[in-house]
Motif scaffolding. Structure first.
Motif, short mmCIF file in Angstrom:
data_model
loop_
_atom_site.label_atom_id
_atom_site.label_comp_id
_atom_site.label_asym_id
_atom_site.label_seq_id
_atom_site.Cartn_x
_atom_site.Cartn_y
_atom_site.Cartn_z
N ILE A 59 -84.75 63.64 5.72
CA ILE A 59 -84.57 62.39 6.46
C ILE A 59 -84.62 61.20 5.49
O ILE A 59 -83.80 60.29 5.54
CB ILE A 59 -85.63 62.23 7.55
CG1 ILE A 59 -85.43 63.29 8.64
CG2 ILE A 59 -85.58 60.83 8.16
CD1 ILE A 59 -86.51 63.29 9.71
N GLY A 60 -85.57 61.23 4.58
CA GLY A 60 -85.67 60.17 3.58
C GLY A 60 -84.46 60.09 2.70
O GLY A 60 -84.01 58.99 2.33
N CYS A 61 -83.90 61.25 2.34
CA CYS A 61 -82.68 61.29 1.52
C CYS A 61 -81.52 60.61 2.24
O CYS A 61 -80.78 59.82 1.65
CB CYS A 61 -82.33 62.74 1.20
SG CYS A 61 -80.69 62.99 0.48
N ILE A 62 -81.35 60.91 3.53
CA ILE A 62 -80.27 60.31 4.32
C ILE A 62 -80.46 58.81 4.43
O ILE A 62 -79.53 58.03 4.22
CB ILE A 62 -80.21 60.97 5.71
CG1 ILE A 62 -79.79 62.43 5.60
CG2 ILE A 62 -79.25 60.20 6.63
CD1 ILE A 62 -79.90 63.21 6.89
N GLU A 63 -81.68 58.41 4.76
CA GLU A 63 -81.97 56.98 4.92
C GLU A 63 -81.67 56.21 3.64
O GLU A 63 -81.03 55.15 3.66
CB GLU A 63 -83.44 56.78 5.31
CG GLU A 63 -83.82 57.35 6.67
CD GLU A 63 -83.46 56.40 7.81
OE1 GLU A 63 -82.73 55.42 7.57
OE2 GLU A 63 -83.90 56.66 8.94
N ALA A 64 -82.14 56.73 2.51
CA ALA A 64 -81.96 56.04 1.23
C ALA A 64 -80.48 55.95 0.85
O ALA A 64 -80.02 54.91 0.37
CB ALA A 64 -82.75 56.75 0.14
N ALA A 65 -79.74 57.02 1.07
CA ALA A 65 -78.33 57.04 0.69
C ALA A 65 -77.51 56.06 1.53
O ALA A 65 -76.68 55.31 1.01
CB ALA A 65 -77.77 58.45 0.81
#
Length: 458
Positions: A76-82
């Motif tokens: 989830i953090g990866c998606i949000e950051a990207a």
């Protein structure tokens, strides 16, 4: 005499993500305006790239897709950051236009900002929902990747309209396949199998009709051209914007298709490795295809098919040196006159030009080598069929696994119960993709990495 816009010939220009990401001022402030006096210009946009390819929009979206298939807070953090990174990069571009926006022209800029934010939030919600399920279909992945081209087109259109005072309109080709072949996926797949390359020719006609509807504003067109049967990435690959530009040029009967990069054209060798390498004034379509296959990022192979059928000239140009002639590729098909908007125009033959550059006869054969290109990191995979597998199904099974892993062999040797494959991939890549485990279902597998590069002399 003033030439009416509709009577001008068309030129199609495709810009890569690096050019739009780093050289937007040159593209919108110099290059496009310089062509508008004599031509109608259609612009094809790739997704914006950053300082490195890995930080580009498409690469970040591919990272999002990988994260969406893994359940967990880290994903989830990866998606949000990207998505945040993609949104902010495009908003930074738009906010840089604020100095050129007067009180009367604030609305177009604000409207574009809102549109970019909404597009990013829509994909964010979509990816987070998919992350809960932990699975994405190939066509759904295509829809996510289309965000890059949509955002790039909005930025380019805003740059032309707000900074340069040149009216521009965004043309989104997300649904072009459904418009031509209907929304039924089975029908699309059947037509794709039946028509072959003719599938792209029909799309080209539709794209041409959409783009030519109005010449009052410069059409800025997404390099992403719809949800293809079995996925655009699978059918075409990451170079789909090159093909989109070629289809647009064919549909508009353009006099020239230009691909703009940050190099002067095609070189006799990689100038980073061979300092004495020089730019080639011209190559044949067949040579361009060979160079692409053997490792040079020249043009997508399907691009030449479109231009060959339509008899359209391809020119590779440098954004950093717009006045340079670049490398021109004349269609190999016989040159004939054609009609553009009811007016007969002579297509440039290029025969004398090619003759002066070492190409002779109708076959356009060259009497000396054209260029050297290389592929590094070749892995040789040997598969020996086990006793329980029939030899005829053995070969089909091996190549089916290559297809599933998205690998195209550079060299294949076969016997009845053995096959050897040379592919451009590292040992880590082969193991990481579980290719060895997949192939071991059919026989014993061994592989070795070539430390030296192979070269092809054209």
């Amino acid at each position: 005499m003033t030439i009416r816009p509709e009577s001008k010939p068309w030129v199609v220009q495709k810009y890569g993500g690096t050019s739009l990401g780093k050289l937007l001022d040159e593209v919108c402030g110099t290059i496009i305006p310089s062509y508008l006096e004599k031509y109608n210009v259609a612009v094809i946009c790739s997704a914006l790239s950053g300082t490195t390819k890995s930080s580009g929009t498409t690469s970040l979206l591919l990272d999002c897709l990988q994260c969406a298939e893994v359940v967990g807070m880290e994903s989830i953090g990866c998606i949000e950051a990207a998505i945040d990174s993609i949104r902010d990069a495009h908003l930074d571009k738009l906010h840089s236009f604020q100095a050129y926006s007067s009180n009367t022209s604030d609305f177009p800029l604000n409207e574009t900002v809102v549109s970019v934010v909404n597009d990013c939030e829509e994909i964010r919600k979509f990816l987070l929902a998919a992350q809960v399920v932990g699975d994405l279909s190939p066509r759904t992945k295509d829809r996510v990747l289309s965000l890059g081209e949509r955002l790039a087109c909005k930025v380019v259109a805003a740059a032309l309209t707000i900074k340069e005072g040149i009216p521009a309109r965004v043309i989104n080709l997300d649904n072009i396949v459904a418009e031509v072949f209907g929304r039924s996926l089975p029908d699309q797949e059947a037509e794709f199998e039946r028509l072959g390359t003719g599938f792209y020719h029909q799309l080209a006609v539709k794209i041409g009709s959409i783009v030519s509807e109005s010449t009052d504003a410069v059409p800025i067109i997404t390099g992403f051209f719809g949800l293809m049967p079995n996925s655009l990435l699978r059918c075409v690959g990451r170079g789909y914007s090159d093909l989109c530009g070629a289809m647009c040029a064919a549909g508009l009967t353009a006099i020239e298709y230009q691909i703009w990069k940050e190099v002067d054209g095609i070189f006799t060798a990689d100038p980073r490795k061979v300092p004495s390498a020089r730019v080639l004034a011209t190559v044949t379509a067949e040579e361009a295809a060979e160079l692409t296959f053997f490792g040079s990022e020249v043009i997508h192979p399907f691009t030449m098919e479109q231009l060959y059928k339509s008899g359209i000239v391809l020119r590779l140009k440098n954004v950093l040196s717009p006045s340079g002639s670049g490398t021109v590729i004349y269609p190999s098909a016989p040159e004939t006159d054609r009609q553009v908007n009811g007016t007969v125009q002579e297509r440039p033959t290029g025969v004398i030009f090619m003759l002066s550059n070492g190409y002779h006869g109708q076959s356009q054969s060259r009497r000396r080598p054209t260029a050297i290109t290389s592929k590094e990191g070749l892995t040789l995979i040997n598969v020996a069929c086990n006793r329980t597998t029939k030899s005829q199904s053995f070969l089909a099974s091996v190549f089916s696994q290559l297809e599933r892993n998205g690998l195209v062999p550079d060299l294949v040797t076969t016997s009845e119960r053995n096959v050897s494959l040379a592919i451009q991939a590292s040992n880590d890549f082969v193991i990481g993709n579980k290719l060895v485990l997949d192939l071991q279902k059919f026989g014993s597998v061994s592989f070795v990495l070539f430390l030296l590069f192979t070269a092809d002399l054209l």
